[in-house]
Design an enzyme around this catalytic site. Sequence first.
Site, PDB file in Angstrom:
ATOM      1  N   ASP A 107      80.872  17.732  25.739  1.00  0.00           N
ATOM      2  CA  ASP A 107      79.512  17.813  25.195  1.00  0.00           C
ATOM      3  C   ASP A 107      79.568  18.387  23.785  1.00  0.00           C
ATOM      4  OD1 ASP A 107      76.915  18.232  24.521  1.00  0.00           O
ATOM      5  OD2 ASP A 107      76.378  19.370  26.318  1.00  0.00           O
ATOM      6  N   GLU A 135      78.060  13.006  24.810  1.00  0.00           N
ATOM      7  CA  GLU A 135      76.607  13.223  24.667  1.00  0.00           C
ATOM      8  C   GLU A 135      76.236  13.228  23.191  1.00  0.00           C
ATOM      9  OE1 GLU A 135      74.731  16.184  27.106  1.00  0.00           O
ATOM     10  OE2 GLU A 135      73.176  16.612  25.632  1.00  0.00           O
ATOM     11  N   HIS A 187      70.718  13.197  32.338  1.00  0.00           N
ATOM     12  CA  HIS A 187      70.852  14.626  32.667  1.00  0.00           C
ATOM     13  C   HIS A 187      69.473  15.190  32.970  1.00  0.00           C
ATOM     14  CE1 HIS A 187      75.060  15.773  31.503  1.00  0.00           C
ATOM     15  NE2 HIS A 187      75.005  14.504  31.165  1.00  0.00           N
ATOM     16  N   GLY A 188      69.445  16.356  33.620  1.00  0.00           N
ATOM     17  CA  GLY A 188      68.171  17.031  33.870  1.00  0.00           C
ATOM     18  C   GLY A 188      67.234  16.188  34.713  1.00  0.00           C
ATOM     19  N   ASP A 243      81.307  18.808  34.131  1.00  0.00           N
ATOM     20  CA  ASP A 243      79.958  18.659  33.583  1.00  0.00           C
ATOM     21  C   ASP A 243      79.826  19.522  32.319  1.00  0.00           C
ATOM     22  OD1 ASP A 243      77.263  17.886  33.584  1.00  0.00           O
ATOM     23  OD2 ASP A 243      76.656  19.597  34.821  1.00  0.00           O
ATOM     24  N   HIS A 279      67.055  20.237  31.472  1.00  0.00           N
ATOM     25  CA  HIS A 279      67.661  20.855  32.653  1.00  0.00           C
ATOM     26  C   HIS A 279      66.682  21.823  33.308  1.00  0.00           C
ATOM     27  CE1 HIS A 279      71.597  19.931  30.484  1.00  0.00           C
ATOM     28  NE2 HIS A 279      71.691  19.298  31.629  1.00  0.00           N
ATOM     29  N   GLY A 280      66.752  21.933  34.615  1.00  0.00           N
ATOM     30  CA  GLY A 280      65.958  22.934  35.329  1.00  0.00           C
ATOM     31  C   GLY A 280      64.592  22.427  35.735  1.00  0.00           C
TER      32      GLY A 280
HETATM   33  P1  13P Z   1      69.038  19.420  36.751  1.00  0.00           P
HETATM   34  O1  13P Z   1      69.474  20.792  37.132  1.00  0.00           O
HETATM   35  O2  13P Z   1      67.774  19.408  35.988  1.00  0.00           O
HETATM   36  O3  13P Z   1      69.012  18.492  37.926  1.00  0.00           O
HETATM   37  O4  13P Z   1      70.137  18.837  35.726  1.00  0.00           O
HETATM   38  C1  13P Z   1      71.457  18.673  36.155  1.00  0.00           C
HETATM   39  C2  13P Z   1      72.339  18.235  35.040  1.00  0.00           C
HETATM   40  O5  13P Z   1      71.945  17.531  34.139  1.00  0.00           O
HETATM   41  C3  13P Z   1      73.747  18.651  35.098  1.00  0.00           C
HETATM   42  O6  13P Z   1      74.463  18.242  33.978  1.00  0.00           O
HETATM   43  O1  G3H Z   2      73.966  21.342  33.120  1.00  0.00           O
HETATM   44  C1  G3H Z   2      73.370  22.163  33.774  1.00  0.00           C
HETATM   45  C2  G3H Z   2      73.715  22.439  35.184  1.00  0.00           C
HETATM   46  O2  G3H Z   2      72.548  22.603  35.930  1.00  0.00           O
HETATM   47  C3  G3H Z   2      74.679  23.584  35.330  1.00  0.00           C
HETATM   48  O3  G3H Z   2      74.128  24.833  35.179  1.00  0.00           O
HETATM   49  O4  G3H Z   2      75.893  26.280  34.098  1.00  0.00           O
HETATM   50  O5  G3H Z   2      74.107  27.273  35.557  1.00  0.00           O
HETATM   51  O6  G3H Z   2      75.940  25.926  36.540  1.00  0.00           O
HETATM   52  P1  G3H Z   2      75.068  26.171  35.338  1.00  0.00           P
HETATM   53 ZN    ZN Z   3      73.363  18.183  32.161  1.00  0.00          ZN
END
Ligand code: 13P
Ligand code: G3H
Ligand code: ZN
Length: 284
Positions: free
Chosen positions: A104, A134, A208-209, A82, A180-181
């Site tokens: 990415d 991406e 994503h996200g 990822d 994300h988050g």
């Molecule tokens: P979330 O943490 O918002 O679910 O996003 C996950 C993600 O996009 C990992 O690449």
């Molecule tokens: O892309 C975002 C994912 O939620 C991964 O986050 O780098 O904290 O594991 P992380």
């Molecule tokens: Zn992501």
Amino acid sequence: MSLVTSAELLYNAEAGGYAVGAFNCNNMEIVQAIIGAAEAEQSPVIIQASQGAIKYAGLGYIAALVREAAENSPVPVALHLDHGTDFDQVMKCLRGGFTSVMIDGSHYPLEENIAVTRRVVEVAHAVGVSVEGEIGRLQGIEDQISVSERDVFFTDPEEARTFVQETEIDALAPSIGTAHGRYRGRPNLDFDRLKEIRDLTGISLVLHGSSGVPGEDIRRAIALGVRKVNIDTNIREAFVAEIRRRLAADPEEIDPRKVLGPARDRATEVIREKIRLFGSSGKA
Ligand code: 13P
Ligand code: G3H
Ligand code: ZN
């Protein structure tokens, strides 16, 4: 069964009009929660590892855990990198047995993003590994994007067409308003842009996200060509909330299994709900 590529899973998802869940793992319990949920739903699944996960657990541990999960399971599983940051890291993942990688390059100007992504595709495809690219910048949860700023951050559909043609990636992650988050409010996704990107590229799209995106928006995005939906935050929330609950109920508990086992079960339930939402139940 042995690990499969995500291209294979997304090819079937295209034919079936559903999306495959791509769930982030950081430790053994979360790998077990993901595979347990996929088996309970008889669903294909992508298990993915971020930079943070690789730093925390080690690339070898992650690969071994996911390989063990896949080889003892009847459902097809892909092991995916990822947000791969650079060519060397992708090479390490190829050597480590990953069957799918993301490069990415979205923070680079278009030409540089194309160059690094193309280079990854040439090597990854030579060894039968799928590649996700991406283009466009995903927002941080703190960023509030105004309508006039959208064209700066969001993916330009024409650029997406050029990017896909020149790189020959297997899946494309566009920026259409997710972050994300945890979100502050309800995200405002640009579905018209998503449709245009899909129409111009014809490629499987990746959202994503997705943790904070309401179910109806996820369904709409899948109807418009999203075939891989990334979920991390919802798993973290469920896992850690259950740990908190257990420790609050019994502050004297010292057996990690009594805390992490229920956390794993709670994460499994959340992942099963997502798999049902994405429409991949029964598609293994
Ligand atoms: P979330 O943490 O918002 O679910 O996003 C996950 C993600 O996009 C990992 O690449
Ligand atoms: O892309 C975002 C994912 O939620 C991964 O986050 O780098 O904290 O594991 P992380
Ligand atoms: Zn992501």
